[in-house]
Design an enzyme around this catalytic site. Sequence first.
Site, short mmCIF file in Angstrom:
data_model
loop_
_atom_site.label_atom_id
_atom_site.label_comp_id
_atom_site.label_asym_id
_atom_site.label_seq_id
_atom_site.Cartn_x
_atom_site.Cartn_y
_atom_site.Cartn_z
N ASP A 259 43.62 25.62 22.30
CA ASP A 259 42.91 26.82 22.75
C ASP A 259 41.43 26.80 22.40
O ASP A 259 41.05 26.59 21.25
CB ASP A 259 43.59 28.02 22.09
CG ASP A 259 43.09 29.35 22.58
OD1 ASP A 259 42.10 29.39 23.32
OD2 ASP A 259 43.72 30.36 22.21
N SER B 177 40.75 30.44 26.78
CA SER B 177 42.18 30.69 26.73
C SER B 177 42.66 31.27 28.06
O SER B 177 42.43 30.69 29.11
CB SER B 177 42.49 31.62 25.54
OG SER B 177 43.87 31.72 25.34
#
Length: 296
Positions: free
Chosen positions: A209, A60
């Site tokens: 993500d 992320s």
Amino acid sequence: MERIQPPKYGKLITVLSIDGGGIRGIIPGVLLEYLESQLQELDGKDARLADYFDVISGTSTGGLITAMLTAPNKDNRPLYAANGIVPFYLEHSAKIFPQSSGFFGSIIGSVQDAIGPKYDGKYLHNLINGLLGTARLHETLTNIVIPTFDIKKLQPTLFSSFMAPTVTVLDAHLSDICIATSAAPTYLPSHYFTNQDKSGKTEEFNLIDGGVTANNPDDTLQGDLASVDIATKKNLNNLVEVGKKLLKKPVSRINLATGLNEPIKNAVSNEEELKRFAKLLSEERKLRLANAKAAA
């Protein structure tokens, strides 16, 4: 400085792993700045983290930091020094995660949450594209690993420097990889792109993500500090203070039975441990350079 020599010339394999968490990327930013400053005291002002680690990996927002630390600039040195990470977040977070205000703002936010991602991601996408340009995975100054998750194939997709030479379809633009690993569900839209392998075959990627499959969330933060996206000036500055205070705290490790971080008995502070670690990294680098020169 010379590029890091392979582990065969030294005694260690060095790995840096950077957590995700949106604006909480400020916290590892503070710690990485301190570590790099210690390396610079030992080896000169041009020392960069990419000069010392065999692998840097991040999920992320940690994936974005990974790219910032390893993507080459025009002089073939890291795009960002570690002391540029926190200013980067302070400058851009409120534009990536614009804050709704007042009664009607909260209503609009609730409606957006119900019908799709909370943020459109346009500012983030333009920022990352401008930052990383056309640089590809194989061009990073040390090896990196950035996880994502393909929502069409329902499986993880790892973008790894180790795989890129043989699975050439994974040698994607760093900008696409970073946008993908940052696409936290409910916050930012998934990222679609295509890439070709060396034979010209095109593959589609529909990614979100990497924290869906590989994450290490901090379980000690509470309130606004635990948020991914509350990018108010006050909260951002508070996160900087969290990082600074963490430097002064004793070294801790995960209790595998509880999953909680627990201080090690008689441990030194994280600051002192990072100083020791910097010395270890510096010695390993010098050993590798000397052995590589002797073997030449």
